[in-house]
Design an enzyme around this catalytic site. Structure first.
Site, PDB file in Angstrom:
ATOM      1  N   ASN A 136     -88.598  -7.853  37.286  1.00 40.20           N
ATOM      2  CA  ASN A 136     -87.167  -8.162  37.142  1.00 40.20           C
ATOM      3  C   ASN A 136     -86.961  -9.601  36.692  1.00 40.20           C
ATOM      4  OD1 ASN A 136     -86.484  -5.602  38.018  1.00 40.20           O
ATOM      5  ND2 ASN A 136     -85.899  -6.237  40.077  1.00 40.20           N
ATOM      6  N   ARG A 180     -81.715  -1.834  25.065  1.00 44.07           N
ATOM      7  CA  ARG A 180     -82.712  -2.898  25.143  1.00 44.07           C
ATOM      8  C   ARG A 180     -84.029  -2.419  25.746  1.00 44.07           C
ATOM      9  NH1 ARG A 180     -80.010  -6.817  27.845  1.00 44.07           N
ATOM     10  NH2 ARG A 180     -79.314  -7.863  25.954  1.00 44.07           N
ATOM     11  N   HIS A 220     -73.106   4.205  25.684  1.00 39.35           N
ATOM     12  CA  HIS A 220     -73.832   4.245  26.953  1.00 39.35           C
ATOM     13  C   HIS A 220     -73.573   5.544  27.709  1.00 39.35           C
ATOM     14  CE1 HIS A 220     -74.812   2.526  31.099  1.00 39.35           C
ATOM     15  NE2 HIS A 220     -75.882   2.226  30.384  1.00 39.35           N
TER      16      HIS A 220
END
Length: 730
Positions: A59, A441, A471
């Protein structure tokens, strides 16, 4: 990068009203710290804790590659342009680096003082010194010569040669060398003693990061691949004496900045940008904190990069180097490689597997279309197996009555059954229309590859829209039934990805409700043809009615509260950042509306502040699976209107994306979702409260009645009891 691109590509403002809003990037760091808290939890099996260390590291790496790199771009603008954008990037960067350093220190302490001793207690030794056992030395000698050495390509660094490139996320050794003594003059001797430096990449692309050594007396020994190379450097540099060796790693800007691409072939632009990502602007240089001053200075001079340096004060003063993004770290980098840390005692020391349950609402010997036509169905992943979604498309691909299939693609598995069935449908002469979002991404390459495969099979593929990212997770099947055409829909809070469906907590909804399917067809007409002749009464669709309808439902609760009636909202999202929505929640709180928020990641709202947000409570749940669903519940005088989808309350989702939020009408299905939400609101094991500063405040455990929302949900589904209890609705 120009000012407008930066402004549109990411929300980077730091001049928020500090009383009302938390900066999104600082908030995200507190989410990642919650992940680190799981690694600290000694009640978890040690390999589960190692997994959370890997998640934390992965992350953080992405955070630097995307968010920090964008802030750095802003910091390089002229002061006037920064002021125009209302930004104070250097202030924000200093706060980010300070918090990251604190977290990295705790990360290292957990690893050294808790994880390693726990492994050793269980007979697993991660060696960080040179092995001494002859059997290990012989094994490593053979392993190095036969396997590793052919993949090492050392580079001697020359003073006049500037080191322009370090590969993204690769691990390197910076090695200090001195020529071995030969018969020489004093001048030659001085030249020999002058240190040289070399760079060598650790070949983790070809080998596991961890090397398992032969066990001895029941003990298992594991060595970093880095240390295999470190122990054999004299063989890599014959003629030199190795005087020092320290690891470095570069993170690079991974933002392709394609949000606003309008002209030209977008697929070609994506391919070009994917190559550029590998050599993107540096975002963070990690170096071993034990690296000596002369080596660090040589490295920074060789890189010749306009970065910020987070160096000890003594180094900063003596080196007199420009500010650069070099950050002191530990001996080892890329802890996300611990996802592959070997467990010679598996399945011991790991979490008990929880296999997905078969969804019993579908009969195996009856067409799904018949069953969906009879009633709506909702599945809860990963508690339920994803097979039903694949089966839905599989039936559509071979059913002679199916004429059309429409779907979106955002993130699919690399070997996708979802895509395979779309291809099969096209080969069976169905009209298959797929909207592929190329700007997902880190999944751009996968989406390009699958799109090209579908095109070759005859699928009608449409790529990204200008200035918008699609999305929505939606699929629609058009089927001829007698003289009519009936539509069947699958709408989801998560991606059409059977692999991530095993680790992401999401909901999937099947319906043949004409009121919903007809509106879903309007969404596809917009995506495929640009048609804006829409009339949405059931669906909330970004670019059309999503903000207005959310605000309408919030205003309704506000009016109920002002009238002295019960008013309540329960909002579950990954991220809450949009200021307009935050202000509406503040307005609702001040009117007396009780608000429960379940927010996994970014949260820019400050809860429980007198006169502002005293009626807002926020919980965060981090557990075995990644909470990914977005659910919106409005009391509406006891009707409990419920919506779900993939839209966070972020400015990008509500303004710069195409999102679809759908209603759940069936009382039994609503009860199932409310049961899950109720468990998350009462979780005293894996939930934390977020306070006014968004600190993760643990909820006191109840030893007599422990509640773990995820494990309890799994058990309820396994027993067929989900949604079958009273008092689910707060």
């Amino acid at each position: 990068m120009d000012t407008q691109t930066i402004s549109n590509s990411a929300t980077l403002e730091t001049n928020y009203d500090g009383r009302k809003y938390i900066n999104r990037d600082l908030s995200w760091l507190e989410f990642n710290y919650r992940v680190l808290m799981e690694a600290r939890d000694s009640s978890l099996p040690v390999f589960e804790r190692i997994k959370f260390l890997a998640i934390f590291s992965s992350n953080l790496d992405e955070f630097f590659r995307v968010r920090v790199s964008s802030i750095q771009e802003v910091s390089r603008l002229k002061k006037k342009k920064q002021k125009k954008l209302g930004l104070q990037p250097q202030v924000l960067l200093e706060k980010i680096y300070a918090r990251v350093n604190e977290q990295q220190e705790e990360f290292g302490a957990i690893f050294r003082t808790e994880i390693l001793p726990e492994l050793e207690k269980n007979g697993i030794c991660l060696l960080q010194e040179a092995p001494t056992e002859p059997i290990h030395l012989d094994y490593l000698d053979n392993f190095f010569y036969e396997e590793i050495l052919p993949f090492l390509h050392p580079e001697i660094l020359l003073k006049e040669k500037v080191l322009h490139f370090l590969r993204e996320k690769a691990i390197y050794f910076m090695v200090k060398l001195e020529r071995k003594s030969v018969k020489e003059s004093s001048q030659e001797e001085n030249q020999r003693k002058k240190p040289r430096y070399a760079l060598i990449q650790i070949p983790v692309h070809y080998f596991s990061r961890f090397v398992e050594l032969p066990p001895i007396n029941g003990l298992h020994y594991i060595l970093f691949l880095d240390d295999v190379v470190r122990l054999n450097l004299s063989k890599v540099f014959p003629g030199f004496t190795v005087r020092g060796c320290h690891s470095i790693k570069m993170s690079r800007n991974a933002d392709l900045l394609l949000e606003d691409q309008i002209r030209g072939n977008l697929a070609s632009k994506i391919k070009e940008s994917l190559n550029n990502r590998k050599i993107g602007a540096p975002a963070r240089l990690l170096y071993d904190k034990e690296m000596p001053e002369d080596m660090l200075k040589y490295l920074l001079d060789s890189l010749n990069l306009p970065l910020r340096v987070d160096l000890p004060d003594k180094f900063r003063r003596s080196l007199k180097v420009r500010k650069s993004d070099a950050i002191a770290g530990g001996r080892y980098h890329n802890f996300n490689d611990f996802f592959g840390f070997p467990n010679p005692k598996a399945p011991l020391l790991e979490a008990t597997p929880l296999p997905p349950q078969v969804y019993t609402g579908f009969q195996s010997d009856t067409s799904l279309f018949t069953q969906i036509k009879n009633q709506d169905h909702i599945l809860h992943f990963p508690y339920h197996a994803y097979d039903s979604v694949i089966r839905f498309l599989q039936e559509a691909s071979i059913d002679p009555n199916v004429e059309e299939i429409h779907t979106t693609q955002y993130r699919v598995a690399s070997d996708s059954g979802f895509v395979s069935n779309l291809i099969a449908a096209a080969l069976n002469n169905k009209r298959v229309n797929v909207f592929v979002e190329l700007k997902a991404r880190f999944d751009e390459a996968t989406n390009l590859k699958t799109a090209e495969k579908m095109i070759q099979a005859g699928v009608n593929v449409k790529y990204s829209l200008p200035k918008l990212k699609v999305h929505a997770k939606i699929a629609l099947v058009v089927r001829k039934e007698g003289n009519d055409r009936r539509m069947y829909a699958f709408l989801s809070t998560g991606n059409f990805n059977e692999k991530t469906a095993k680790i992401y907590a999401d909901h999937g909804f099947f319906t043949a409700d004409p009121a919903i399917t007809q509106e879903l067809l309007q969404v596809f007409n917009f995506l495929e043809n640009g048609s804006k002749e829409v009339n949405f009464q059931q669906l909330l669709v970004a670019q059309f009615n999503i903000r207005d309808d959310f605000e309408r439902m919030i205003n309704r609760e506000i009016q109920m509260a002002k009238a002295g009636k019960t008013a309540y909202m329960l909002i579950k999202v990954n991220n809450l950042e949009d200021r307009r929505m935050i202000d509406k929640l503040y307005e609702a709180s001040q009117a007396g509306v009780k608000v429960d928020l379940i927010i996994r990641g970014i949260c820019c709202l400050r809860p429980e502040i007198a006169g502002l947000s005293e009626n807002i409570r926020i919980r965060r749940v981090v557990g075995t699976w990644l909470e990914h669903a977005r659910v919106f519940v409005f009391y509406n005088q006891g009707a409990y209107d419920m919506y779900m989808g993939s839209a966070d309350w972020m400015e990008r989702n509500l303004s710069r994306r195409v999102e679809v939020i759908f209603p759940l009408k069936n009382p039994n299905l609503k009860a199932e979702v409310m049961h899950i939400l109720h468990l998350q609101l009462t979780d005293n094991t894996k939930a934390v409260f977020l306070d006014q500063n968004l600190n993760n405040s643990p909820i006191p455990p109840d030893p007599d009645k422990p509640i773990c929302a995820q494990l309890d949900t799994y058990e309820l589904i396994r027993q067929g009891q989900l949604g079958k209890r009273d008092n689910l609705f707060p």
